[in-house]
Design an enzyme around this catalytic site. Structure first.
Site, PDB file in Angstrom:
ATOM      1  N   ALA A  39      -1.488  -1.737 -66.513  1.00  0.00           N
ATOM      2  CA  ALA A  39      -0.156  -1.652 -67.117  1.00  0.00           C
ATOM      3  C   ALA A  39      -0.190  -2.181 -68.550  1.00  0.00           C
ATOM      4  CB  ALA A  39       0.841  -2.436 -66.284  1.00  0.00           C
ATOM      5  N   GLU A  40      -0.913  -3.282 -68.743  1.00  0.00           N
ATOM      6  CA  GLU A  40      -0.979  -3.850 -70.083  1.00  0.00           C
ATOM      7  C   GLU A  40      -1.757  -2.925 -71.022  1.00  0.00           C
ATOM      8  OE1 GLU A  40      -1.976  -8.054 -72.367  1.00  0.00           O
ATOM      9  OE2 GLU A  40      -1.748  -7.994 -70.208  1.00  0.00           O
ATOM     10  N   ASP A  42      -2.040   0.305 -70.714  1.00  0.00           N
ATOM     11  CA  ASP A  42      -1.198   1.474 -70.996  1.00  0.00           C
ATOM     12  C   ASP A  42      -0.140   1.153 -72.042  1.00  0.00           C
ATOM     13  OD1 ASP A  42      -2.555   3.191 -69.319  1.00  0.00           O
ATOM     14  OD2 ASP A  42      -1.328   2.704 -67.573  1.00  0.00           O
ATOM     15  N   SER A  87      -8.814  13.346 -70.225  1.00  0.00           N
ATOM     16  CA  SER A  87      -8.112  12.323 -69.458  1.00  0.00           C
ATOM     17  C   SER A  87      -6.751  12.892 -69.088  1.00  0.00           C
ATOM     18  CB  SER A  87      -7.975  11.083 -70.320  1.00  0.00           C
ATOM     19  OG  SER A  87      -7.378  10.076 -69.569  1.00  0.00           O
ATOM     20  N   LEU A  88      -5.920  12.085 -68.509  1.00  0.00           N
ATOM     21  CA  LEU A  88      -4.582  12.529 -68.117  1.00  0.00           C
ATOM     22  C   LEU A  88      -3.543  11.641 -68.771  1.00  0.00           C
ATOM     23  CD1 LEU A  88      -5.061  13.001 -64.267  1.00  0.00           C
ATOM     24  CD2 LEU A  88      -4.778  14.826 -65.955  1.00  0.00           C
ATOM     25  N   GLU A 121      -1.737  15.694 -55.680  1.00  0.00           N
ATOM     26  CA  GLU A 121      -2.861  15.130 -54.922  1.00  0.00           C
ATOM     27  C   GLU A 121      -3.059  13.676 -55.320  1.00  0.00           C
ATOM     28  OE1 GLU A 121      -5.250  17.813 -57.746  1.00  0.00           O
ATOM     29  OE2 GLU A 121      -6.768  16.592 -56.748  1.00  0.00           O
ATOM     30  N   LYS A 123      -4.453  10.306 -56.843  1.00  0.00           N
ATOM     31  CA  LYS A 123      -5.298   9.961 -57.975  1.00  0.00           C
ATOM     32  C   LYS A 123      -6.269   8.892 -57.480  1.00  0.00           C
ATOM     33  CE  LYS A 123      -5.111   8.734 -62.856  1.00  0.00           C
ATOM     34  NZ  LYS A 123      -6.200   7.747 -62.878  1.00  0.00           N
ATOM     35  N   ASP A 125      -9.019   6.094 -57.360  1.00  0.00           N
ATOM     36  CA  ASP A 125      -9.389   5.031 -58.291  1.00  0.00           C
ATOM     37  C   ASP A 125     -10.900   4.792 -58.239  1.00  0.00           C
ATOM     38  OD1 ASP A 125      -8.035   1.702 -58.950  1.00  0.00           O
ATOM     39  OD2 ASP A 125      -8.956   3.196 -60.236  1.00  0.00           O
ATOM     40  N   TYR A 232     -12.239  17.722 -57.597  1.00  0.00           N
ATOM     41  CA  TYR A 232     -10.856  18.102 -57.889  1.00  0.00           C
ATOM     42  C   TYR A 232     -10.684  18.885 -59.180  1.00  0.00           C
ATOM     43  CZ  TYR A 232     -11.217  13.716 -60.556  1.00  0.00           C
ATOM     44  OH  TYR A 232     -11.627  12.703 -61.376  1.00  0.00           O
ATOM     45  N   LYS A 321       1.642   7.318 -61.979  1.00  0.00           N
ATOM     46  CA  LYS A 321       0.988   6.097 -61.498  1.00  0.00           C
ATOM     47  C   LYS A 321       1.912   5.275 -60.616  1.00  0.00           C
ATOM     48  CE  LYS A 321      -2.479   4.475 -63.670  1.00  0.00           C
ATOM     49  NZ  LYS A 321      -3.098   4.471 -64.974  1.00  0.00           N
ATOM     50  N   CYS A 415      -0.238 -37.229 -51.700  1.00  0.00           N
ATOM     51  CA  CYS A 415       0.588 -36.118 -51.236  1.00  0.00           C
ATOM     52  C   CYS A 415       1.923 -36.133 -51.979  1.00  0.00           C
ATOM     53  CB  CYS A 415       0.806 -36.265 -49.736  1.00  0.00           C
ATOM     54  SG  CYS A 415       2.040 -35.128 -49.093  1.00  0.00           S
ATOM     55  N   CYS A 418       5.004 -37.087 -49.607  1.00  0.00           N
ATOM     56  CA  CYS A 418       5.264 -38.398 -48.998  1.00  0.00           C
ATOM     57  C   CYS A 418       4.556 -39.550 -49.701  1.00  0.00           C
ATOM     58  CB  CYS A 418       4.885 -38.384 -47.519  1.00  0.00           C
ATOM     59  SG  CYS A 418       3.118 -38.329 -47.238  1.00  0.00           S
ATOM     60  N   CYS A 439      -3.166 -34.365 -46.572  1.00  0.00           N
ATOM     61  CA  CYS A 439      -2.350 -35.569 -46.573  1.00  0.00           C
ATOM     62  C   CYS A 439      -2.676 -36.395 -45.329  1.00  0.00           C
ATOM     63  CB  CYS A 439      -0.876 -35.158 -46.568  1.00  0.00           C
ATOM     64  SG  CYS A 439       0.216 -36.528 -46.178  1.00  0.00           S
ATOM     65  N   CYS A 445       4.997 -37.886 -43.403  1.00  0.00           N
ATOM     66  CA  CYS A 445       5.095 -36.779 -44.350  1.00  0.00           C
ATOM     67  C   CYS A 445       6.146 -35.755 -43.905  1.00  0.00           C
ATOM     68  CB  CYS A 445       3.734 -36.108 -44.484  1.00  0.00           C
ATOM     69  SG  CYS A 445       3.747 -34.826 -45.745  1.00  0.00           S
TER      70      CYS A 445
END
Ligand code: IVH
Length: 698
Positions: A39-40, A42, A87-88, A121, A123, A125, A232, A321, A415, A418, A439, A445
């Site tokens: 995502a980053e 893209d 590419s797509l 269809e 995709k 990975d 494909y 995607k 802890c 407590c 703990c 606790c």
């Protein structure tokens, strides 16, 4: 800002983005080790393209938008693709899908109502590969590389079972079959298990494993990796493909001997495409291999021809995607959660980020060793992953984004719930610390309270009828029972309270009376049960009996255990008890030396009366004998049987030797029974044992 200022700013941003994207491409394509989420990546790419749309001068010859992927790595011979591998374009939303369909129709001069068929269809990975067949024989295979020139992986590809060396039936003289090399989930897990066993680095995901396996200089290594292939698409074909639709050509590939994805369908509207997208998304987890979206392609090859390409992608196809399941975010802090068994788990507090369609602001860091191994520091940009309904986790750090003031993290040794000491057990055999920090405030606790109280009231401990899991949780939530002593003061407090328990939902006069009676009846308790009830780690019924027998009174045990620092005489005194080892001795010492437990223990001792264990009967028929239990016992648990034997003065061992006096064999006894016979050890069955020790069993 003047026009020229605006342009020079855009040019600078475009240049910087270009460098960043190129670095990510190298990490992804050449090193098989991406450092940012899809995502980053893209979004960087989109910004880059948006700048070029605004200032077309920026889209010169060396623009990344003219390239696909990255230049091939140096170690492989190069193969120039006869037809470039493209590419797509990506889309992420329903609206973008509508736009795509509308754009295709507009380009073809069709009305919005006209029908255009698309294939849909999964995709896959993995990594794409182009396979060249001449007269039906596989002659070469190349990775995509930069789309124009790829790496020669022919020898490696020949080891993949899904890829035929010779095509079946009549085929074009020249045929470049394209598709995805990938690795299934089960094979990926097995490969990583083998890597771990050989102390080799693990692969981050199936795609990296597939890429790493295919791009091996030694094809023998590839052969040992279970790669698969879906066909494909195609490049050069001579003569043209033997069909006039996308679906028809791919079906022909199936007939030639390729595996084609069975989830390919034909859709005649954006609505149908969307429905298929949702369907595939729903099945994603159960496919057995990774997919990251759905690819739509115009079905008619004549229309594909007319639509053609824009820079690096066809106009006739697009990748829809799935929402990213990995994303990056900034680690703002680490908090500790205490589980109901007392384990401290570090949890990452993140800037909120959408991962797989869900906003994530917390993720587990598992334990301190994981934090150290991944070198995660506060302030770091981290990669967050969310898989299904599993708790989001942090995969690692984006090293380039570490700020100068990033702070390393140290786990607390108390802890947070407590204030008791939180310790890691040391395995006396290996000297290594347990991954979990726990703990030691078993009695105080709040995080462990419900669990510990449940144990305290259970059948082999205080055995308080009417105080089951539900009631304990109920009283705990209302603050009426927080520590064990509170159980015994409940009635008195209730009598002075304005809100009486008998008026609570689910109680009533009769059941409240019964509960109080049950509590009163258990104020007196045998020492071993009392020790067991405390919920000391590693102190089950058998060890509780060992401790009770050895110390005889609770005061004696407490006195010694309080002073049982490592290497002390007191520690040795506990450690020396038959059947008790270092691990148990340490746990006992940790419990009694934790000051927070003191008060709770004193309060409890003020409420109950501990009676000594029955003296060990030295006149019992098994006193002083070494007994072994084996097979499945029907009338008692193995622990009960052991406890009974020990109460009667026997020593219980787990293995048969010449020193064994008696073997008690339950159902389906195996090798121990055989060995006992071999050594001539006296053997009896469960009933024989009960008769021998004179126990009355229901
Ligand atoms: S078609 C000209 N179909 O996705 C069209 N690509 O993001 C060529 N991919 O490079 C690609 N599954 O590595 C196509 N069913 C599929 C695919 C697929 C995975 C990959 C392929 C491509 C990348 C583009």
């Amino acid at each position: 800002m003047s026009k020229s200022d605006e342009f020079s700013r855009a040019r600078e941003e475009h240049r910087q983005l270009g460098e960043e994207i190129a670095a990510h491409d190298r990490a992804y394509y050449q090193n098989d080790a991406p450092v940012v989420s899809d995502a980053e990546y893209d979004s960087l790419r989109r910004r880059y393209e948006a700048l070029e749309a605004q200032f077309p001068e920026l889209a010169g010859e060396d623009s990344l938008s003219k390239k696909v992927g990255a230049a091939p790595a140096e170690k492989f011979a190069k193969i120039t693709h006869a037809v470039p591998m493209l590419s797509l374009g990506n889309i992420f939303s329903d609206d973008e899908l509508e736009d795509f369909v509308a754009r295709v129709k507009r380009f073809l001069g069709l009305s919005a109502e006209a029908e255009v068929a698309f294939t849909a269809e999964p995709k896959i990975d993995g990594l794409s590969c182009s396979l060249r067949y001449e007269n039906g024989l596989l002659v070469s295979a190349a990775t995509r590389g930069d789309g124009l020139v790829g790496e020669d992986v022919t020898a490696n590809v020949r080891t993949i079972a899904d890829i035929p060396h010779r095509l079946a039936g009549a085929t074009p003289q020249i045929l470049d079959v394209r598709g995805e090399v990938y690795m299934g989930h089960a094979d990926f897990a097995a490969l990583n298990a083998r890597q771990a066993a050989a102390e080799k680095p693990l692969f981050a995901n199936p795609r990296n494993a597939a890429a790493g396996s295919l791009r091996q200089l030694d094809a023998k290594v590839t052969a040992s990796r279970p790669l698969r292939f879906f066909a494909y698409a195609w490049g050069a074909t001579e003569p043209r493909p033997p069909a006039d639709t996308q679906l028809g050509v791919v079906e022909a590939f199936g007939a030639y001997g390729f595996t084609v994805n069975p989830l390919t369908v034909l859709c005649r509207s954006a609505a149908a495409m969307l429905a298929h997208f949702r369907d595939i998304e729903g099945r994603r987890a159960s496919l057995g291999y990774d997919i990251d979206g759905v690819v739509y392609k115009v079905n008619e090859l004549a229309l594909q021809q007319r639509l053609g390409f824009v820079s690096r992608a066809p106009r006739w196809a697009v990748a829809h995607k799935f929402p990213a399941e990995k994303a990056t975010s900034v680690l703002r802090g680490i908090e500790i959660q205490v589980g109901r068994t007392g384990v401290l788990t570090p949890v990452a507090r993140l800037d909120p980020v959408t991962v797989g369609g869900v906003v994530v602001s917390n993720a587990t860091l598992h334990n301190e060793d994981e934090i150290a191994r991944k070198d995660i520091r506060i302030g770091d940009t981290v990669i967050v992953q969310r898989a299904g309904d599993v708790i989001p986790q942090i995969l690692g750090v984006v090293a380039e984004k570490r700020p100068a003031d990033a702070k390393p993290y140290t786990m607390p040794d108390v802890c947070p719930a407590c204030g008791s000491a939180a310790l890691r057990e040391i395995d006396p055999k290996t000297g290594e610390a347990d991954v979990a920090r726990r703990c030691t405030g078993a009695l105080v606790c709040p995080a462990q309270a419900v669990e510990k109280l449940r144990h305290f009231c259970s059948r082999n401990a205080f055995d308080i009828e009417g105080l089951g899991d539900k009631q304990i949780a109920f009283f705990f939530e209302r603050g009426l029972i927080k520590t064990p002593a509170d159980i015994f003061t409940l009635q008195e407090r209730d009598s002075k309270s304005l809100t009486r328990i008998e008026n609570f939902d689910g109680f009533g006069k009769v059941s409240t009376r019964k509960l109080f009676d049950a509590i009163e009846a258990q104020r007196e308790i045998v020492l071993n049960r009392f020790i067991f009830a405390l919920g000391i780690r590693h102190v089950g019924e058998t060890n509780a009996i060992r401790l009770a027998r050895s110390f005889e009174t609770f005061e004696a045990l407490r006195e010694v255990a309080r002073q049982a620092a490592p290497d002390s005489e007191a520690r040795k005194r506990i450690n020396d008890i038959d059947g008790i080892g270092e691990v148990v001795a340490e746990a006992v010492a940790d419990f009694f030396t934790e000051p927070h437990n003191e008060q709770a223990l004193d309060a409890l001792l003020a409420e109950v009366r501990i009676v000594p264990m029955e003296a060990v009967k030295s006149d019992s028929p098994v006193a002083g004998k070494t007994v072994v239990f084996t097979g499945a016992l029907q009338k008692m648990t193995r622990d009960e049987a052991k406890a009974m034997a020990e109460r009667l003065g026997a020593k219980v061992s787990s293995s048969i030797s010449k020193k064994t006096d008696l073997l008690v064999a339950g159902a389906d006894a195996g090798s121990k029974l055989a060995k006992a016979r071999e050594l001539g050890v006296e053997t009896i069955d469960e009933d024989g044992w009960l008769k021998l020790v004179g126990a009355e069993q229901a």
